[in-house]
Design a protein around this motif. Structure first.
Motif, PDB file in Angstrom:
ATOM      1  N   ASP A 133      -1.535 -12.991  14.063  1.00 19.85           N
ATOM      2  CA  ASP A 133      -2.102 -14.153  14.746  1.00 19.85           C
ATOM      3  C   ASP A 133      -1.976 -15.351  13.813  1.00 19.85           C
ATOM      4  N   ARG A 134      -2.579 -16.453  14.173  1.00 25.39           N
ATOM      5  CA  ARG A 134      -2.399 -17.671  13.375  1.00 25.39           C
ATOM      6  C   ARG A 134      -3.005 -17.566  11.982  1.00 25.39           C
ATOM      7  N   GLN A 135      -3.931 -16.641  11.783  1.00 24.36           N
ATOM      8  CA  GLN A 135      -4.625 -16.562  10.504  1.00 24.36           C
ATOM      9  C   GLN A 135      -4.309 -15.297   9.715  1.00 24.36           C
ATOM     10  N   ASN A 136      -3.745 -14.296  10.359  1.00 26.85           N
ATOM     11  CA  ASN A 136      -3.593 -12.983   9.730  1.00 26.85           C
ATOM     12  C   ASN A 136      -2.257 -12.335  10.055  1.00 26.85           C
ATOM     13  N   ILE A 137      -1.800 -11.532   9.097  1.00 29.06           N
ATOM     14  CA  ILE A 137      -0.702 -10.588   9.321  1.00 29.06           C
ATOM     15  C   ILE A 137      -1.220  -9.222   8.899  1.00 29.06           C
ATOM     16  N   LEU A 138      -1.226  -8.276   9.825  1.00 26.12           N
ATOM     17  CA  LEU A 138      -1.709  -6.933   9.544  1.00 26.12           C
ATOM     18  C   LEU A 138      -0.551  -5.957   9.686  1.00 26.12           C
ATOM     19  N   GLU A 139      -0.355  -5.133   8.646  1.00 30.03           N
ATOM     20  CA  GLU A 139       0.696  -4.123   8.669  1.00 30.03           C
ATOM     21  C   GLU A 139       0.092  -2.744   8.484  1.00 30.03           C
ATOM     22  N   VAL A 140       0.715  -1.757   9.082  1.00 30.53           N
ATOM     23  CA  VAL A 140       0.341  -0.366   8.890  1.00 30.53           C
ATOM     24  C   VAL A 140       1.421   0.284   8.026  1.00 30.53           C
ATOM     25  N   LYS A 141       1.003   0.943   6.945  1.00 34.78           N
ATOM     26  CA  LYS A 141       1.970   1.478   6.000  1.00 34.78           C
ATOM     27  C   LYS A 141       1.753   2.965   5.751  1.00 34.78           C
ATOM     28  N   ARG A 142       2.875   3.683   5.671  1.00 32.18           N
ATOM     29  CA  ARG A 142       2.891   5.071   5.247  1.00 32.18           C
ATOM     30  C   ARG A 142       3.008   5.134   3.723  1.00 32.18           C
ATOM     31  N   PRO A 143       2.828   6.328   3.132  1.00 35.34           N
ATOM     32  CA  PRO A 143       2.971   6.442   1.669  1.00 35.34           C
ATOM     33  C   PRO A 143       4.335   5.961   1.194  1.00 35.34           C
ATOM     34  N   GLY A 144       4.326   5.327   0.021  1.00 32.98           N
ATOM     35  CA  GLY A 144       5.548   4.804  -0.582  1.00 32.98           C
ATOM     36  C   GLY A 144       5.212   3.678  -1.537  1.00 32.98           C
ATOM     37  N   GLN A 145       6.260   3.017  -1.998  1.00 34.42           N
ATOM     38  CA  GLN A 145       6.095   1.844  -2.858  1.00 34.42           C
ATOM     39  C   GLN A 145       6.669   0.628  -2.144  1.00 34.42           C
ATOM     40  N   TYR A 146       5.941  -0.499  -2.198  1.00 37.39           N
ATOM     41  CA  TYR A 146       6.306  -1.675  -1.429  1.00 37.39           C
ATOM     42  C   TYR A 146       6.219  -2.924  -2.295  1.00 37.39           C
ATOM     43  N   LEU A 147       7.120  -3.858  -2.006  1.00 37.07           N
ATOM     44  CA  LEU A 147       7.145  -5.154  -2.677  1.00 37.07           C
ATOM     45  C   LEU A 147       6.502  -6.191  -1.772  1.00 37.07           C
ATOM     46  N   LEU A 148       5.646  -7.024  -2.347  1.00 33.54           N
ATOM     47  CA  LEU A 148       5.022  -8.123  -1.619  1.00 33.54           C
ATOM     48  C   LEU A 148       5.384  -9.440  -2.280  1.00 33.54           C
ATOM     49  N   GLU A 149       5.734 -10.425  -1.468  1.00 34.27           N
ATOM     50  CA  GLU A 149       6.031 -11.767  -1.948  1.00 34.27           C
ATOM     51  C   GLU A 149       4.887 -12.699  -1.587  1.00 34.27           C
ATOM     52  N   GLN A 150       4.600 -13.625  -2.465  1.00 32.37           N
ATOM     53  CA  GLN A 150       3.556 -14.603  -2.171  1.00 32.37           C
ATOM     54  C   GLN A 150       3.895 -15.392  -0.906  1.00 32.37           C
ATOM     55  N   LEU A 151       2.889 -15.579  -0.074  1.00 31.30           N
ATOM     56  CA  LEU A 151       3.002 -16.432   1.102  1.00 31.30           C
ATOM     57  C   LEU A 151       1.998 -17.568   0.941  1.00 31.30           C
ATOM     58  N   PRO A 152       2.455 -18.818   0.860  1.00 29.67           N
ATOM     59  CA  PRO A 152       1.534 -19.928   0.612  1.00 29.67           C
ATOM     60  C   PRO A 152       0.417 -20.034   1.642  1.00 29.67           C
ATOM     61  N   ASP A 153       0.707 -19.656   2.879  1.00 28.17           N
ATOM     62  CA  ASP A 153      -0.312 -19.787   3.928  1.00 28.17           C
ATOM     63  C   ASP A 153      -1.082 -18.495   4.177  1.00 28.17           C
ATOM     64  N   LYS A 154      -0.845 -17.457   3.366  1.00 26.16           N
ATOM     65  CA  LYS A 154      -1.575 -16.192   3.489  1.00 26.16           C
ATOM     66  C   LYS A 154      -1.938 -15.726   2.077  1.00 26.16           C
ATOM     67  N   GLN A 155      -2.896 -16.393   1.475  1.00 27.80           N
ATOM     68  CA  GLN A 155      -3.223 -16.197   0.062  1.00 27.80           C
ATOM     69  C   GLN A 155      -3.904 -14.853  -0.206  1.00 27.80           C
ATOM     70  N   TYR A 156      -4.748 -14.418   0.717  1.00 23.12           N
ATOM     71  CA  TYR A 156      -5.592 -13.261   0.456  1.00 23.12           C
ATOM     72  C   TYR A 156      -4.959 -11.991   1.025  1.00 23.12           C
ATOM     73  N   ILE A 157      -5.042 -10.912   0.246  1.00 22.95           N
ATOM     74  CA  ILE A 157      -4.429  -9.642   0.619  1.00 22.95           C
ATOM     75  C   ILE A 157      -5.476  -8.546   0.474  1.00 22.95           C
ATOM     76  N   SER A 158      -5.697  -7.792   1.538  1.00 23.01           N
ATOM     77  CA  SER A 158      -6.661  -6.696   1.514  1.00 23.01           C
ATOM     78  C   SER A 158      -5.959  -5.387   1.856  1.00 23.01           C
ATOM     79  N   PHE A 159      -6.414  -4.327   1.208  1.00 23.72           N
ATOM     80  CA  PHE A 159      -5.862  -2.982   1.414  1.00 23.72           C
ATOM     81  C   PHE A 159      -6.997  -2.104   1.936  1.00 23.72           C
ATOM     82  N   ILE A 160      -6.848  -1.625   3.175  1.00 29.07           N
ATOM     83  CA  ILE A 160      -7.943  -0.949   3.867  1.00 29.07           C
ATOM     84  C   ILE A 160      -7.478   0.441   4.302  1.00 29.07           C
ATOM     85  N   PRO A 161      -8.172   1.506   3.898  1.00 29.40           N
ATOM     86  CA  PRO A 161      -7.785   2.851   4.341  1.00 29.40           C
ATOM     87  C   PRO A 161      -7.901   2.980   5.850  1.00 29.40           C
TER      88      PRO A 161
END
Length: 216
Positions: A133-161
């Protein structure tokens, strides 16, 4: 193949999708009232799906006469409209599914859409799935290793089981790093983190993880 699913959530929550409409790699699915949003933006969905209980009779007649594929279901059914749309999306062998119009409005609809993501993640092994949506990007991830790039308009990152346990979660390049930590459903340990460099990585060995990128 990239699949965009547009639901019937409040339009003020939906990003402007006009810049994506010319992309030939996108397969558009409109869900119930989401078709009205797409047509208003000049986008013709490849599939319109739902029970269409939130549109007028006249609007439905327009969809049925002008859209290439309208799948109309009875209101009394076991699946939600969004679940039916995800079934159609899974048939396209997608590498990425993006869902819009799934947040805001009714909280029960938003929670149902969130938990629906468990079904395609089990069925579509190679697809990334996002709710945007305009304020959030939510992804669902399986086990593995992932690279994240800074997004100027999405500063905060949360990891939720999203399962009972997520095992061996490690965060590198973050303000609050983590090393091989098990986190459990309901934990707030990894809420509102931030990248401290252009790129960071996260990894885990077991479970399903929600990764939420947000701005205030």
């Amino acid at each position: 193949m990239i699949v965009y699913i547009v639901g019937g959530g409040p339009p003020e929550f939906i990003p402007d999708l006009k810049t994506d409409k010319a992309n030939p790699d996108i397969f558009w699915i409109g869900v119930d009232r989401g078709n009205r949003y797409l047509l208003d933006k000049g986008i013709t969905p490849a599939v319109a799906i739902g029970d269409f209980d939130s549109v007028t009779k006249e609007e439905l007649e327009v969809y049925q006469s002008s859209l290439p594929n309208v799948l109309k279901y009875q209101t009394e059914k076991d699946e939600t409209d969004m679940e039916l749309a995800l079934q159609v999306a899974s048939q396209q062998n997608p590498s990425l599914i993006r869902i819009f119009g799934a947040t805001g409005g009714r909280l029960d609809h938003m929670l149902a859409n969130l938990f629906l993501l468990m079904k395609p993640i089990a069925a579509i092994k190679n697809a990334s799935i996002e709710i945007i949506d305009r304020q959030n990007i939510l992804e669902v991830k399986r086990p593995g290793q992932y690279l994240l790039e800074q997004l100027p308009d999405k500063q905060y990152i949360s990891f939720i089981p999203f399962t009972q346990t997520v095992e061996n979660l490690s965060l590198v390049g973050f303000k609050y790093p983590l090393k091989d930590r098990n986190i459990f459903i309901g934990s707030t340990l990894c809420i509102s983190n931030e990248l401290i460099q252009r790129h960071g990585t996260y990894s885990f060995s077991k479970g399903i993880l929600l990764v939420v990128r947000s701005n205030d």
